[in-house]
Enzyme design. Sequence first.
Site, PDB file in Angstrom:
ATOM      1  N   ASP A   1       0.850  -1.189   0.000  1.00  0.00           N
ATOM      2  CA  ASP A   1       0.000   0.000   0.000  1.00  0.00           C
ATOM      3  C   ASP A   1       0.892   1.247   0.000  1.00  0.00           C
ATOM      4  OD1 ASP A   1      -3.008   0.986   0.849  1.00  0.00           O
ATOM      5  OD2 ASP A   1      -1.471   2.240   1.760  1.00  0.00           O
TER       6      ASP A   1
ATOM      7  N   ASN B   1      -2.260  12.724  -4.061  1.00  0.00           N
ATOM      8  CA  ASN B   1      -3.325  13.037  -5.013  1.00  0.00           C
ATOM      9  C   ASN B   1      -3.851  14.456  -4.826  1.00  0.00           C
ATOM     10  OD1 ASN B   1      -4.154  11.374  -7.073  1.00  0.00           O
ATOM     11  ND2 ASN B   1      -5.363  10.042  -5.794  1.00  0.00           N
TER      12      ASN B   1
ATOM     13  N   HIS C   1      -4.841  14.442  -9.492  1.00  0.00           N
ATOM     14  CA  HIS C   1      -5.119  13.036  -9.791  1.00  0.00           C
ATOM     15  C   HIS C   1      -4.317  12.523 -10.985  1.00  0.00           C
ATOM     16  CE1 HIS C   1      -8.297  12.295  -6.858  1.00  0.00           C
ATOM     17  NE2 HIS C   1      -8.633  13.561  -7.036  1.00  0.00           N
TER      18      HIS C   1
ATOM     19  N   ASP D   1      -2.162   9.206 -10.796  1.00  0.00           N
ATOM     20  CA  ASP D   1      -2.242   8.077 -11.732  1.00  0.00           C
ATOM     21  C   ASP D   1      -0.866   7.745 -12.306  1.00  0.00           C
ATOM     22  OD1 ASP D   1      -4.942   7.835 -11.349  1.00  0.00           O
ATOM     23  OD2 ASP D   1      -5.532   8.737 -13.257  1.00  0.00           O
TER      24      ASP D   1
ATOM     25  N   ASP E   1      -4.607   2.371  -4.464  1.00  0.00           N
ATOM     26  CA  ASP E   1      -3.146   2.392  -4.316  1.00  0.00           C
ATOM     27  C   ASP E   1      -2.636   1.105  -3.676  1.00  0.00           C
ATOM     28  OD1 ASP E   1      -4.425   2.987  -1.915  1.00  0.00           O
ATOM     29  OD2 ASP E   1      -2.735   4.142  -1.151  1.00  0.00           O
TER      30      ASP E   1
END
Length: 202
Positions: free
Chosen positions: A54, A62, A67, A71, A97
């Site tokens: 994680d 983010n 975003h 990504d 994630d």
Amino acid sequence: MCSSDLQKALEDQLFRSAYYDELTELPSRRVIEHRANSLLQRDETNRFALAFLDIDNFKHINDYYGHGAGDALLVEVSKRLGLDLRDSDMLSRISGDEFLLLLNPIQSEQEVAEYIHFTLQRLKAPFFIDGSEIFASTSIGVSLYPQHGRSYEVLRQNADIAMYRVKSEGKGAAAFFDASMEREALARMKVEQSLRQAILEK
């Protein structure tokens, strides 16, 4: 494009969306689950590891960088995680994630510990995305078959529990599952349930 070509393109797209993550092009949750279950049906001498990964503070990344950068970071993280994997190993992005890594076969816990250590070191190097230098550590929990479970769901859950232990102790590290973690997780769940119940009864 004729209707049969269109139908084939649509079928290919549906297949990929069902079995591969669109962003990272990694196998989906159901693919790694199927792979693990097929290994579990073999004889018990086949040992493997399941690692739950994680990205730490991904929501903040983010929010701060946007975003699009988030990504791009997921794609770059998946590339680093995929380095040095054998054909018999598998890396999957299972949600946001979160990644799941299947290492098969394994000879010892020490072998897995060394591999995970190198993976953590590799992820500590900065990521250069859209002109920004982003540091993104990762917390990793590991379970081993057969000692930490004899089903995919138990192994995944125990790797998840070990990952949460890392999160609670400072992040950016790795831990192997042990029984004390399960007791802590159950105790934490009972506290959360009683708090929810208390709120509902108000």
